[in-house]
Each structure stands twice: as C-alpha cells, then as structure tokens.
Design a protein around this motif. Structure first.
Motif, PDB file in Angstrom:
ATOM      1  N   TRP A  93       1.468 -60.789  24.060  1.00  0.00           N
ATOM      2  CA  TRP A  93       1.357 -60.623  22.731  1.00  0.00           C
ATOM      3  C   TRP A  93       2.642 -59.874  22.182  1.00  0.00           C
ATOM      4  CZ3 TRP A  93      -3.016 -62.727  20.570  1.00  0.00           C
ATOM      5  CH2 TRP A  93      -4.230 -62.889  21.593  1.00  0.00           C
ATOM      6  N   HIS A  94       2.911 -60.624  21.101  1.00  0.00           N
ATOM      7  CA  HIS A  94       4.082 -60.233  20.448  1.00  0.00           C
ATOM      8  C   HIS A  94       4.161 -60.310  18.821  1.00  0.00           C
ATOM      9  CE1 HIS A  94       4.895 -64.392  21.027  1.00  0.00           C
ATOM     10  NE2 HIS A  94       5.833 -64.444  20.029  1.00  0.00           N
ATOM     11  N   LEU A  95       5.026 -59.814  17.949  1.00  0.00           N
ATOM     12  CA  LEU A  95       5.088 -59.954  16.726  1.00  0.00           C
ATOM     13  C   LEU A  95       6.241 -61.073  16.313  1.00  0.00           C
ATOM     14  CD1 LEU A  95       4.953 -56.169  15.652  1.00  0.00           C
ATOM     15  CD2 LEU A  95       3.131 -57.653  15.847  1.00  0.00           C
ATOM     16  N   LEU A 120       4.026 -56.353  21.071  1.00  0.00           N
ATOM     17  CA  LEU A 120       2.628 -55.652  20.351  1.00  0.00           C
ATOM     18  C   LEU A 120       2.472 -54.282  21.044  1.00  0.00           C
ATOM     19  CD1 LEU A 120       0.865 -55.951  18.174  1.00  0.00           C
ATOM     20  CD2 LEU A 120      -0.697 -57.177  19.703  1.00  0.00           C
ATOM     21  N   SER A 149      -6.152 -58.956  21.025  1.00  0.00           N
ATOM     22  CA  SER A 149      -5.011 -58.667  21.901  1.00  0.00           C
ATOM     23  C   SER A 149      -5.235 -57.791  22.635  1.00  0.00           C
ATOM     24  CB  SER A 149      -3.781 -58.358  20.999  1.00  0.00           C
ATOM     25  OG  SER A 149      -3.958 -56.952  20.384  1.00  0.00           O
ATOM     26  N   VAL A 160       1.027 -61.534  14.245  1.00  0.00           N
ATOM     27  CA  VAL A 160       0.720 -61.340  15.747  1.00  0.00           C
ATOM     28  C   VAL A 160       0.533 -62.686  16.401  1.00  0.00           C
ATOM     29  CG1 VAL A 160      -1.056 -60.328  17.497  1.00  0.00           C
ATOM     30  CG2 VAL A 160      -0.435 -59.250  15.232  1.00  0.00           C
TER      31      VAL A 160
END
Length: 142
Positions: free
Chosen positions: A112-114, A125, A56, A91
């Motif tokens: 990118w994220h959770l 993220l 990431s 993730v």
C-alpha cells in the motif's frame, strides 16, 4: 481477518462504488460479482468492473478506514526546499519506490502506498494522513 503466526495482520474487506453510491461488500461471487446490501433489499449482486476498493488495514488520523482509491491529505518535509508541504494523493496497491531524499538507495517495494504527489515522490501508506474523498466521487481533488 488474516493471521500470520498467530498475529492478526489485517482484516480483508471491500467496498464498491455503484450507481453513484458507496456500499460495503458482503461477499464476492465466483462470477466476479459483488454482493451488497441495497436499500430495503437484503442483498444484491453487482458487477465488480473497476470500482471495487480493498481495505488497506490502516486508518487515518481520525480513525476512518483507508481503502484503495481513497484520496488523502498528507504533510511531509521536502529536503531540497526545506519546507513542509501539504499534498493530496490517492491510495494505491502495487510496486512503488519510496522517497529516498538524501540517499543513493533505489529500492522498490510492493504494498500500500500513496500516488506521486507534487514533487513526484511516492510514500508508504501510514495513519499520518486524512481522508478527503475518493477517486470516484472527488476526481477534482487530484
């Protein structure tokens, strides 16, 4: 390494979960196969399938590189309850709508994220998290 107007944006690299073990990917062939170092052999080609994980560009609070598919522990404040929450999320990369508590903003981002946590919120993220496993070896954490 990707550069944008002379600034380094992030390093492009992958890892793969293959036969019960995580390996760094040394390259990807035109036939969707990953080249890995495998034991005493200098390299081996394996099918990519669904277990390829991209870096990431972020590191967790302990300095560990965060990859797609990692499971992280985060802490955040939940406005409706007025409490800090510790949550476990995976993730991901793709479209998401970040948490907008207290606003009427409905915005969609790509990046990118959770994954949605306990309260169904998605978060960008960042390095204020801790890796606790990955979706291949630690499915029980989710």
């Amino acid at each position: 390494i990707i550069e944008y107007w002379g600034a380094i944006v992030r390093e492009i690299k992958f890892r793969i979960f293959h036969k019960g073990k995580m390996y760094p990917v040394k390259g990807i062939t035109e036939f969707n196969r990953a080249i890995i170092e495998h034991g005493t052999m200098p390299s081996k080609c394996v099918d990519i399938e669904d277990n390829l994980m991209q870096y990431s560009g972020e590191k967790d609070r302990n300095g560990n590189e965060i990859y797609e598919g990692d499971i992280v522990k985060i802490r955040y404040f939940v406005v409706p309850t007025g409490k800090d929450v510790v949550d476990i999320c995976s993730v991901r990369h793709g479209r998401y709508s970040p948490s907008t508590y207290g606003t009427s903003v409905q915005d969609t981002h790509l990046g990118w994220h959770l994954s949605p946590g306990t309260f169904g919120e998605e978060f960008s993220l960042n390095n204020d998290c801790e890796i606790v496993g990955n979706i291949y070896e630690n499915k029980d954490l989710l």
